[in-house]
Design an enzyme around this catalytic site. Structure first.
Site, PDB file in Angstrom:
ATOM      1  N   SER A 123       0.836  -1.198   0.000  1.00  0.00           N
ATOM      2  CA  SER A 123       0.000   0.000   0.000  1.00  0.00           C
ATOM      3  C   SER A 123       0.872   1.250   0.000  1.00  0.00           C
ATOM      4  O   SER A 123       1.993   1.247   0.520  1.00  0.00           O
ATOM      5  CB  SER A 123      -0.846  -0.013   1.274  1.00  0.00           C
ATOM      6  OG  SER A 123      -1.391   1.252   1.518  1.00  0.00           O
ATOM      7  N   TYR A 147      -1.569  -1.132  10.973  1.00  0.00           N
ATOM      8  CA  TYR A 147      -1.866  -1.650   9.631  1.00  0.00           C
ATOM      9  C   TYR A 147      -0.684  -1.378   8.687  1.00  0.00           C
ATOM     10  O   TYR A 147      -0.194  -2.275   8.004  1.00  0.00           O
ATOM     11  CB  TYR A 147      -3.143  -1.005   9.075  1.00  0.00           C
ATOM     12  CG  TYR A 147      -3.319  -1.238   7.591  1.00  0.00           C
ATOM     13  CD1 TYR A 147      -3.624  -2.504   7.109  1.00  0.00           C
ATOM     14  CD2 TYR A 147      -3.142  -0.201   6.657  1.00  0.00           C
ATOM     15  CE1 TYR A 147      -3.763  -2.736   5.742  1.00  0.00           C
ATOM     16  CE2 TYR A 147      -3.280  -0.421   5.298  1.00  0.00           C
ATOM     17  CZ  TYR A 147      -3.588  -1.691   4.844  1.00  0.00           C
ATOM     18  OH  TYR A 147      -3.710  -1.916   3.489  1.00  0.00           O
ATOM     19  N   LYS A 151       2.238  -3.941   6.588  1.00  0.00           N
ATOM     20  CA  LYS A 151       2.646  -3.895   5.172  1.00  0.00           C
ATOM     21  C   LYS A 151       4.163  -3.749   5.065  1.00  0.00           C
ATOM     22  O   LYS A 151       4.811  -4.424   4.266  1.00  0.00           O
ATOM     23  CB  LYS A 151       1.937  -2.749   4.440  1.00  0.00           C
ATOM     24  CG  LYS A 151       0.438  -2.914   4.318  1.00  0.00           C
ATOM     25  CD  LYS A 151       0.054  -4.107   3.461  1.00  0.00           C
ATOM     26  CE  LYS A 151      -1.426  -4.358   3.385  1.00  0.00           C
ATOM     27  NZ  LYS A 151      -1.779  -5.687   2.872  1.00  0.00           N
TER      28      LYS A 151
HETATM   29  P1  NAD Z   1     -11.021  -6.905   1.486  1.00  0.00           P
HETATM   30  O1  NAD Z   1     -11.163  -6.910   2.959  1.00  0.00           O
HETATM   31  O2  NAD Z   1     -12.211  -6.651   0.648  1.00  0.00           O
HETATM   32  O3  NAD Z   1     -10.355  -8.277   1.009  1.00  0.00           O
HETATM   33  C1  NAD Z   1      -9.444  -8.995   1.808  1.00  0.00           C
HETATM   34  C2  NAD Z   1      -9.933 -10.433   1.853  1.00  0.00           C
HETATM   35  O4  NAD Z   1      -9.032 -11.200   2.664  1.00  0.00           O
HETATM   36  C3  NAD Z   1     -11.328 -10.575   2.478  1.00  0.00           C
HETATM   37  O5  NAD Z   1     -12.151 -11.323   1.599  1.00  0.00           O
HETATM   38  C4  NAD Z   1     -11.085 -11.307   3.788  1.00  0.00           C
HETATM   39  O6  NAD Z   1     -12.159 -12.157   4.122  1.00  0.00           O
HETATM   40  C5  NAD Z   1      -9.803 -12.071   3.470  1.00  0.00           C
HETATM   41  N1  NAD Z   1      -8.975 -12.406   4.650  1.00  0.00           N
HETATM   42  C6  NAD Z   1      -8.542 -11.564   5.619  1.00  0.00           C
HETATM   43  N2  NAD Z   1      -7.813 -12.251   6.529  1.00  0.00           N
HETATM   44  C7  NAD Z   1      -7.769 -13.538   6.112  1.00  0.00           C
HETATM   45  C8  NAD Z   1      -7.174 -14.708   6.626  1.00  0.00           C
HETATM   46  N3  NAD Z   1      -6.510 -14.715   7.778  1.00  0.00           N
HETATM   47  N4  NAD Z   1      -7.313 -15.861   5.934  1.00  0.00           N
HETATM   48  C9  NAD Z   1      -8.023 -15.903   4.768  1.00  0.00           C
HETATM   49  N5  NAD Z   1      -8.615 -14.812   4.245  1.00  0.00           N
HETATM   50  C10 NAD Z   1      -8.496 -13.647   4.912  1.00  0.00           C
HETATM   51  O7  NAD Z   1      -9.868  -5.845   1.123  1.00  0.00           O
HETATM   52  P2  NAD Z   1      -9.364  -5.303  -0.272  1.00  0.00           P
HETATM   53  O8  NAD Z   1      -9.692  -3.863  -0.342  1.00  0.00           O
HETATM   54  O9  NAD Z   1      -9.789  -6.185  -1.364  1.00  0.00           O
HETATM   55  O10 NAD Z   1      -7.795  -5.411  -0.050  1.00  0.00           O
HETATM   56  C11 NAD Z   1      -7.029  -6.514  -0.499  1.00  0.00           C
HETATM   57  C12 NAD Z   1      -5.586  -6.311  -0.063  1.00  0.00           C
HETATM   58  O11 NAD Z   1      -5.107  -5.078  -0.593  1.00  0.00           O
HETATM   59  C13 NAD Z   1      -5.403  -6.233   1.455  1.00  0.00           C
HETATM   60  O12 NAD Z   1      -4.205  -6.884   1.800  1.00  0.00           O
HETATM   61  C14 NAD Z   1      -5.273  -4.742   1.696  1.00  0.00           C
HETATM   62  O13 NAD Z   1      -4.515  -4.461   2.853  1.00  0.00           O
HETATM   63  C15 NAD Z   1      -4.567  -4.274   0.438  1.00  0.00           C
HETATM   64  N6  NAD Z   1      -4.798  -2.853   0.136  1.00  0.00           N
HETATM   65  C16 NAD Z   1      -6.082  -2.392   0.063  1.00  0.00           C
HETATM   66  C17 NAD Z   1      -6.304  -1.048  -0.170  1.00  0.00           C
HETATM   67  C18 NAD Z   1      -7.711  -0.504  -0.215  1.00  0.00           C
HETATM   68  O14 NAD Z   1      -7.886   0.710  -0.041  1.00  0.00           O
HETATM   69  N7  NAD Z   1      -8.738  -1.289  -0.492  1.00  0.00           N
HETATM   70  C19 NAD Z   1      -5.211  -0.163  -0.363  1.00  0.00           C
HETATM   71  C20 NAD Z   1      -3.918  -0.695  -0.291  1.00  0.00           C
HETATM   72  C21 NAD Z   1      -3.718  -2.041  -0.039  1.00  0.00           C
END
Ligand code: NAD
Ligand code: UDP
Length: 338
Positions: A123, A147, A151
């Site tokens: 991120s 958080y 990362k």
């Molecule tokens: P999201 O919460 O919609 O998706 C993450 C998924 O991971 C969920 O379906 C959740 O059920 C699953 N999950 C979490 N912990 C788990 C575990 N221990 N075992 C199995 N599954 C697990 O989030 P997103 O927005 O799709 O983000 C995806 C990734 O991208 C994340 O790592 C997030 O930190 C990163 N990210 C997101 C953003 C944002 O703004 N959306 C920005 C930068 C980075």
């Protein structure tokens, strides 16, 4: 076969479609702690194909091993993780356990199964408060909350893994602010409870689920005083993962890439763009700054084009139109009947 951890989530579900369109076979692994299987059911409807799905936790070795026993996994896209900044301050141990311990277990299982290719969801938060914009990949790194530290630590863990064995192919994708939804209006972002992020808050205000948007600060050093971010369409982001997989074999060392558009928009710019796209009013009130927020954060996306041949194609207008289609067709997210 590609293993997609967290593939039922917001970015993961959109990436499933792009993987399918690019001809990749994949299996989704998710514990559904922040998603529902309905997202995958809708993806299946869009692509016209069943998606192999395992409900399991990345911290559980047996859960993961059973996927490796069933399929010949040659690469992993690792989305699974918790992502709410405020919550990470309240329950840091849970964040460290889920995100860091989970990634460690995933890497161990990969190693035991001789799988050495991973794309990781990092991120822009790892840049902390950037000294200038646009942000390049070699800028200093820091974190202001648990958080962000998960990362940063995971990036370091993956770099150590590469040092230990140069056969690893590792790509760290640093996302800026993902917004928007698939054109079909069938899948999109479905936050639990009150949204923390700007875009879902704006769209829920437009459908009158929220009374007004609180604009966190109007005294930043930006063109209108409100915070500036690099909003990127989630479908562009999904395509970035496909490009990462397609270029994986050429990767030397650990490849770290910004996925952003290079353009910065303020909170009020986004409110106006959303009002235009939706034809709805988004009432707002100026509120105090939110702790930990930075004034400006936008990418220099040129390295992504150089090394992956990837560039964002979609502008804010399309981001807002697509968010609106998803929100208005699914006012209750995946609980909405379609
Ligand atoms: P999201 O919460 O919609 O998706 C993450 C998924 O991971 C969920 O379906 C959740 O059920 C699953 N999950 C979490 N912990 C788990 C575990 N221990 N075992 C199995 N599954 C697990 O989030 P997103 O927005 O799709 O983000 C995806 C990734 O991208 C994340 O790592 C997030 O930190 C990163 N990210 C997101 C953003 C944002 O703004 N959306 C920005 C930068 C980075
Ligand atoms: N923001 C806001 N009101 C909200 C949510 C967010 O004014 O209800 C602002 C926030 O201060 C920041 C921008 O919108 O300037 C993007 O915030 P978000 O939480 O979506 O992303 P991040 O802070 O992670 O960049």
């Amino acid at each position: 076969m590609v293993l997609v951890t967290g593939g039922a989530g917001y970015i993961g579900s959109h990436t499933c479609i792009s993987l399918h369109e690019a001809g990749f076979d994949f299996v989704v692994f998710d514990n559904l702690c922040n998603s529902s299987q309905e997202s995958l059911a809708r993806v299946e409807k869009i692509i016209g194909k069943k998606i192999p799905f395992y409900q399991g936790d990345i911290r559980n070795k047996q859960d993961l091993q059973s996927v490796f026993d069933t399929y010949k996994i040659d690469s992993v896209i690792h989305f699974a993780g918790l992502k709410a900044v405020g919550e990470s301050v309240t329950i840091p141990l849970h964040y460290y356990d889920n995100n860091i311990s989970g990634t460690l277990v995933l890497c161990q299982v990969m190693q035991e199964n001789n799988c050495k290719k991973i794309v990781f969801s990092s991120s822009a938060t790892v840049y902390g408060d950037p000294h200038t914009t646009p942000i390049k990949e070699d800028f200093p790194l820091s974190a202001t909350n648990p958080y962000g530290r998960t990362k940063l630590f995971i990036e370091e863990i993956l770099r150590d893994l590469y040092v230990s064995d140069n056969e690893y192919k590792i790509i760290l994708l640093r996302y800026f602010n993902p917004v928007g939804a698939h054109k079909s209006g069938l899948i999109g972002e479905d936050p639990n409870g009150i949204p923390n992020n700007l875009m879902p808050f704006i769209s829920q205000t437009a459908v009158q689920k929220r009374e007004f948007l609180s604009v966190f600060g109007d005294d930043y050093d930006t063109h209108d005083g409100t915070g500036v971010r690099d909003y990127i369409h989630v479908v562009d982001l999904a395509l970035g993962h496909v490009k990462a997989l397609q270029n994986m074999d050429n990767v030397q060392n650990v490849l770290t890439v910004n996925l952003g558009t290079g353009k910065g928009y303020s909170v009020l710019d986004m409110v106006k763009a959303f009002e235009k796209a939706s034809g709805k009013k988004v009432p707002y009130k100026i509120a105090p700054r939110r702790a930990g927020d930075v004034a400006k954060c936008f990418a220099d996306p040129s390295y992504a084009f150089e090394v992956l041949g990837w560039r964002a194609q979609k502008g804010v207008e399309e981001m807002c139109e697509d968010s609106w289609r998803w929100q208005s067709q699914n006012p209750d997210g995946y609980d909405s009947k379609i």
